[in-house]
Design a protein around this motif. Structure first.
Motif, short mmCIF file in Angstrom:
data_model
loop_
_atom_site.label_atom_id
_atom_site.label_comp_id
_atom_site.label_asym_id
_atom_site.label_seq_id
_atom_site.Cartn_x
_atom_site.Cartn_y
_atom_site.Cartn_z
N TRP A 34 0.89 -1.19 -0.27
CA TRP A 34 -0.02 0.02 0.08
C TRP A 34 0.81 1.20 -0.12
CZ3 TRP A 34 -5.28 0.00 -0.83
CH2 TRP A 34 -5.82 -1.22 -0.82
N TYR A 35 0.46 2.17 -1.10
CA TYR A 35 1.35 3.51 -1.16
C TYR A 35 0.49 4.59 -0.90
CZ TYR A 35 5.49 1.35 -3.13
OH TYR A 35 6.74 0.65 -3.20
N ARG A 36 0.88 5.83 -0.41
CA ARG A 36 0.43 6.83 -0.43
C ARG A 36 0.91 8.00 -1.40
NH1 ARG A 36 0.02 10.12 5.22
NH2 ARG A 36 2.18 10.76 4.72
N LEU A 43 5.29 8.85 -4.39
CA LEU A 43 4.50 7.75 -3.73
C LEU A 43 5.52 7.40 -2.48
CD1 LEU A 43 4.28 7.42 -6.93
CD2 LEU A 43 2.90 5.37 -6.21
N THR A 44 4.78 7.12 -1.38
CA THR A 44 5.37 6.78 -0.07
C THR A 44 4.82 5.35 0.30
OG1 THR A 44 5.94 9.12 0.15
CG2 THR A 44 5.98 7.43 2.03
N LEU A 45 5.85 4.44 0.46
CA LEU A 45 5.18 3.13 0.95
C LEU A 45 4.51 3.19 2.44
CD1 LEU A 45 5.07 0.05 0.42
CD2 LEU A 45 7.37 -0.31 1.23
N ILE A 46 3.63 2.78 2.58
CA ILE A 46 2.95 2.65 3.83
C ILE A 46 3.40 1.41 4.55
CG2 ILE A 46 0.63 2.74 5.25
CD1 ILE A 46 -0.39 4.06 2.91
N ALA A 47 2.89 0.12 3.98
CA ALA A 47 3.29 -0.93 4.65
C ALA A 47 3.17 -2.01 3.35
CB ALA A 47 1.97 -1.14 5.55
N THR A 48 3.81 -3.29 3.72
CA THR A 48 3.50 -4.55 3.11
C THR A 48 2.47 -5.31 3.56
OG1 THR A 48 6.03 -4.35 2.48
CG2 THR A 48 4.79 -6.63 2.19
N ALA A 49 1.51 -5.69 2.87
CA ALA A 49 0.40 -6.47 3.21
C ALA A 49 0.88 -7.91 3.37
CB ALA A 49 -1.00 -6.32 2.51
N ASN A 50 0.98 -8.50 4.37
CA ASN A 50 1.29 -10.23 4.30
C ASN A 50 0.25 -11.00 4.49
OD1 ASN A 50 4.22 -9.24 4.62
ND2 ASN A 50 3.86 -8.61 6.42
N GLN A 51 0.07 -11.86 3.79
CA GLN A 51 -1.03 -13.01 3.91
C GLN A 51 -0.77 -13.73 4.96
OE1 GLN A 51 -1.38 -16.65 3.15
NE2 GLN A 51 -3.57 -16.23 3.52
N GLY A 52 -1.95 -13.76 5.94
CA GLY A 52 -1.95 -14.61 7.03
C GLY A 52 -1.12 -14.10 8.22
N SER A 53 -0.43 -13.09 8.24
CA SER A 53 0.27 -12.37 9.40
C SER A 53 -0.03 -10.78 9.33
CB SER A 53 1.73 -12.71 9.32
OG SER A 53 2.33 -12.35 8.21
N GLU A 54 0.45 -10.21 10.33
CA GLU A 54 0.34 -8.91 10.44
C GLU A 54 1.20 -8.12 9.41
OE1 GLU A 54 -0.25 -7.26 14.71
OE2 GLU A 54 1.72 -6.19 14.04
N ALA A 55 0.59 -6.90 9.07
CA ALA A 55 1.45 -5.98 7.94
C ALA A 55 2.66 -5.47 8.56
CB ALA A 55 0.44 -4.98 7.51
N CYS A 93 -2.81 0.65 -4.14
CA CYS A 93 -2.43 -0.74 -3.94
C CYS A 93 -1.67 -1.36 -5.04
CB CYS A 93 -3.81 -1.62 -4.07
SG CYS A 93 -3.48 -3.36 -3.80
N SER A 94 -0.53 -1.95 -4.84
CA SER A 94 0.47 -2.33 -5.92
C SER A 94 0.70 -3.80 -5.25
CB SER A 94 1.75 -1.68 -5.94
OG SER A 94 2.29 -1.77 -4.55
N VAL A 95 0.94 -4.70 -6.62
CA VAL A 95 1.25 -6.03 -6.30
C VAL A 95 2.65 -6.28 -7.09
CG1 VAL A 95 -0.88 -6.82 -5.83
CG2 VAL A 95 -0.10 -6.84 -8.26
N ALA A 96 3.30 -7.36 -6.88
CA ALA A 96 4.45 -7.92 -7.39
C ALA A 96 4.20 -9.23 -7.95
CB ALA A 96 5.84 -7.62 -6.81
N PRO A 97 3.53 -9.48 -9.03
CA PRO A 97 2.95 -10.87 -9.41
C PRO A 97 3.98 -11.84 -10.06
CG PRO A 97 2.23 -9.54 -10.96
CD PRO A 97 3.10 -8.55 -9.96
N LEU A 103 6.52 -3.99 -10.28
CA LEU A 103 5.35 -3.79 -9.19
C LEU A 103 4.33 -3.05 -10.40
CD1 LEU A 103 4.87 -3.71 -6.48
CD2 LEU A 103 5.57 -1.36 -6.41
N PHE A 104 2.96 -3.51 -10.14
CA PHE A 104 1.87 -2.98 -10.84
C PHE A 104 0.94 -2.39 -9.81
CE2 PHE A 104 3.00 -4.63 -14.97
CZ PHE A 104 3.60 -6.01 -14.62
N PHE A 105 0.52 -1.18 -10.28
CA PHE A 105 -0.42 -0.31 -9.32
C PHE A 105 -1.94 -0.52 -9.86
CE2 PHE A 105 2.33 2.05 -6.49
CZ PHE A 105 3.60 1.95 -7.11
N GLY A 106 -2.84 -0.25 -9.03
CA GLY A 106 -4.26 -0.01 -9.06
C GLY A 106 -4.23 1.23 -9.55
N GLU A 107 -5.69 1.88 -9.90
CA GLU A 107 -5.97 3.21 -10.17
C GLU A 107 -5.67 4.16 -8.86
OE1 GLU A 107 -5.28 2.89 -13.54
OE2 GLU A 107 -7.42 3.67 -13.92
N GLY A 108 -5.86 3.68 -7.99
CA GLY A 108 -5.74 4.61 -6.45
C GLY A 108 -7.15 4.80 -6.20
#
Lengths: 114, 113
Positions: A34-36, A43-55, A93-97, A103-108
């Motif tokens: 997640w970026y702001r 763009l500034t990185l807020i956090a990495t969203a981790n599946q199954g654990s805390e960001a 929101c961005s993902v690295a598939p 890294l690919f971004f959503g429209e925001g």
């Protein structure tokens, strides 16, 4: 690449309220971020969203202000809590598939806090 | 050490001209250098990227030049078109830091027709 859908695309919110932004990806991805982007800024990185654990939060961002959920490999939410006008920004929101790390971004989601 | 410095802040180029945007970094661990293009109201879109094992990469009218010793890289847009008018961001990342991108400040490009 990946198709990333964010909701809402924009919203106007009142000071003191909270808003949850959703991010849906069309394929399973390990890395989701997640970026702001503040008005006219980079763009500034807020956090990495981790599946199954805390960001994992970057310096200057805390879980109480920006709680993040990642229930599975295709979906995440970011909540902006107790909003103030300073939170008016585009949240991306961005993902690295791919193994290449591209890294690919959503429209925001453009938030305006009054 | 995590900063990426981008210049110029804004750029005006005549149609058909060459647009050049420069970036510099400090962290020698960076091993991936992408450029993003962002139109108003849209999310950033990956334009072109380079890794430090090559000095240049070209895709159509877009070229990245990379100088490892100087810790600098640049984007060249040949035959610039009004449709290229957008904000361009350079960025850098390293596997050491989980491939998280650090962005430059951005360059607003306007191509005059």
């Amino acid at each position: 690449s990946a198709v990333i859908s964010q909701k809402p695309s924009r919203d106007i919110c009142q000071r003191g309220t909270s808003l949850t932004i959703q991010c849906q990806v069309d394929s399973q991805v390990t890395m989701m971020f997640w970026y702001r982007q503040q008005p006219g800024q980079s763009l500034t990185l807020i956090a990495t969203a981790n599946q199954g654990s805390e960001a994992t939060y970057e310096s200057g961002f805390v879980i109480d202000k920006f709680p993040i959920s990642r229930p599975n490999l295709t979906f995440s939410t970011l909540t902006v809590s107790n909003m103030s006008p300073e939170d008016s920004s585009i949240y991306l929101c961005s993902v690295a598939p791919l193994a290449t790390g591209e890294l690919f971004f959503g429209e925001g989601s453009r938030l305006t806090v009054l | 050490q995590q900063q990426v410095k981008q210049s110029p802040q804004s750029l005006i180029v005549q149609k058909g001209g060459i647009s050049i945007i420069n970036c510099a970094y400090e962290n020698t661990a960076f091993d991936y250098f992408p450029w993003y293009q962002q139109f108003p109201g849209k999310g950033p879109a990956l334009l072109i990227a380079i890794r430090p094992d090559v000095s240049e990469k070209k895709e159509g009218r877009f070229t990245i030049s990379f100088n490892k010793s100087a810790k600098q890289f640049s984007l060249h847009i040949m035959d610039s078109q009004p449709g290229d008018s957008a904000t361009y961001f350079c960025a850098a990342s390293t596997l050491e830091y989980g491939n998280k991108l650090v962005f430059g400040a951005g360059t607003i490009l306007r191509v005059k027709s």
